[in-house]
Motif scaffolding. Structure first.
Motif, PDB file in Angstrom:
ATOM      1  N   VAL A 160       3.464   8.372   4.419  1.00 55.58           N
ATOM      2  CA  VAL A 160       2.838   7.406   5.327  1.00 55.58           C
ATOM      3  C   VAL A 160       3.385   7.657   6.729  1.00 55.58           C
ATOM      4  O   VAL A 160       4.594   7.726   6.934  1.00 55.58           O
ATOM      5  CB  VAL A 160       3.142   5.959   4.880  1.00 55.58           C
ATOM      6  CG1 VAL A 160       2.581   4.961   5.869  1.00 55.58           C
ATOM      7  CG2 VAL A 160       2.606   5.711   3.477  1.00 55.58           C
TER       8      VAL A 160
ATOM      9  N   GLY B 123       0.786  -1.220   0.000  1.00 53.15           N
ATOM     10  CA  GLY B 123       0.000   0.000   0.000  1.00 53.15           C
ATOM     11  C   GLY B 123       0.821   1.274   0.000  1.00 53.15           C
ATOM     12  O   GLY B 123       0.267   2.356   0.021  1.00 53.15           O
ATOM     13  N   TRP B 124       2.132   1.147  -0.020  1.00 54.60           N
ATOM     14  CA  TRP B 124       2.985   2.325  -0.105  1.00 54.60           C
ATOM     15  C   TRP B 124       4.290   1.954  -0.786  1.00 54.60           C
ATOM     16  O   TRP B 124       4.624   0.786  -0.923  1.00 54.60           O
ATOM     17  CB  TRP B 124       3.229   2.952   1.271  1.00 54.60           C
ATOM     18  CG  TRP B 124       3.843   2.054   2.313  1.00 54.60           C
ATOM     19  CD1 TRP B 124       3.177   1.277   3.208  1.00 54.60           C
ATOM     20  CD2 TRP B 124       5.239   1.840   2.560  1.00 54.60           C
ATOM     21  NE1 TRP B 124       4.062   0.592   3.996  1.00 54.60           N
ATOM     22  CE2 TRP B 124       5.342   0.928   3.630  1.00 54.60           C
ATOM     23  CE3 TRP B 124       6.402   2.334   2.000  1.00 54.60           C
ATOM     24  CZ2 TRP B 124       6.561   0.502   4.132  1.00 54.60           C
ATOM     25  CZ3 TRP B 124       7.623   1.905   2.503  1.00 54.60           C
ATOM     26  CH2 TRP B 124       7.683   1.002   3.559  1.00 54.60           C
TER      27      TRP B 124
ATOM     28  N   SER C  79       2.164   7.060   0.071  1.00 53.57           N
ATOM     29  CA  SER C  79       0.964   6.456  -0.511  1.00 53.57           C
ATOM     30  C   SER C  79       0.435   7.442  -1.546  1.00 53.57           C
ATOM     31  O   SER C  79       0.745   8.637  -1.500  1.00 53.57           O
ATOM     32  CB  SER C  79      -0.088   6.167   0.562  1.00 53.57           C
ATOM     33  OG  SER C  79      -0.507   7.371   1.182  1.00 53.57           O
TER      34      SER C  79
END
Length: 85
Positions: free
Chosen positions: A53, A18-19, A44
């Motif tokens: 993040v 997710g990042w 992100s």
């Protein structure tokens, strides 16, 4: 290859966790890095806009390496400061 992967992450979203990490201006960062550097942060993406993040857990080894990188960048900035005025 890293550039291509980053562009994909920007447009498609970072897949695995997710990042992704990329170098961005460090102003207002949540990790205490000097405010006037280009530094690699976990990012992100939402609608092609990046955001650092927050609250990733860093062990002492990572904290030490990150601090060393920050110090190197500060030293390099100071070495060329006279060229930028």
């Amino acid at each position: 290859n890293a550039l291509i992967d980053t562009v994909k992450d920007i447009h498609l979203g970072a897949e695995n966790i997710g990042w992704t990490s990329a170098g961005v201006f460090s102003a207002n960062n949540p990790y205490g890095i000097d405010e006037n550097l280009i530094f690699s942060f976990p990012l992100s993406f939402d609608k092609q806009q990046w955001k650092i993040v927050k609250n990733l857990e860093l062990n002492s080894f990572l904290e030490e390496k990150i601090k060393a990188s920050e110090m190197e960048l500060i030293e390099e900035r100071e070495q060329v400061a006279h060229l930028l005025t």
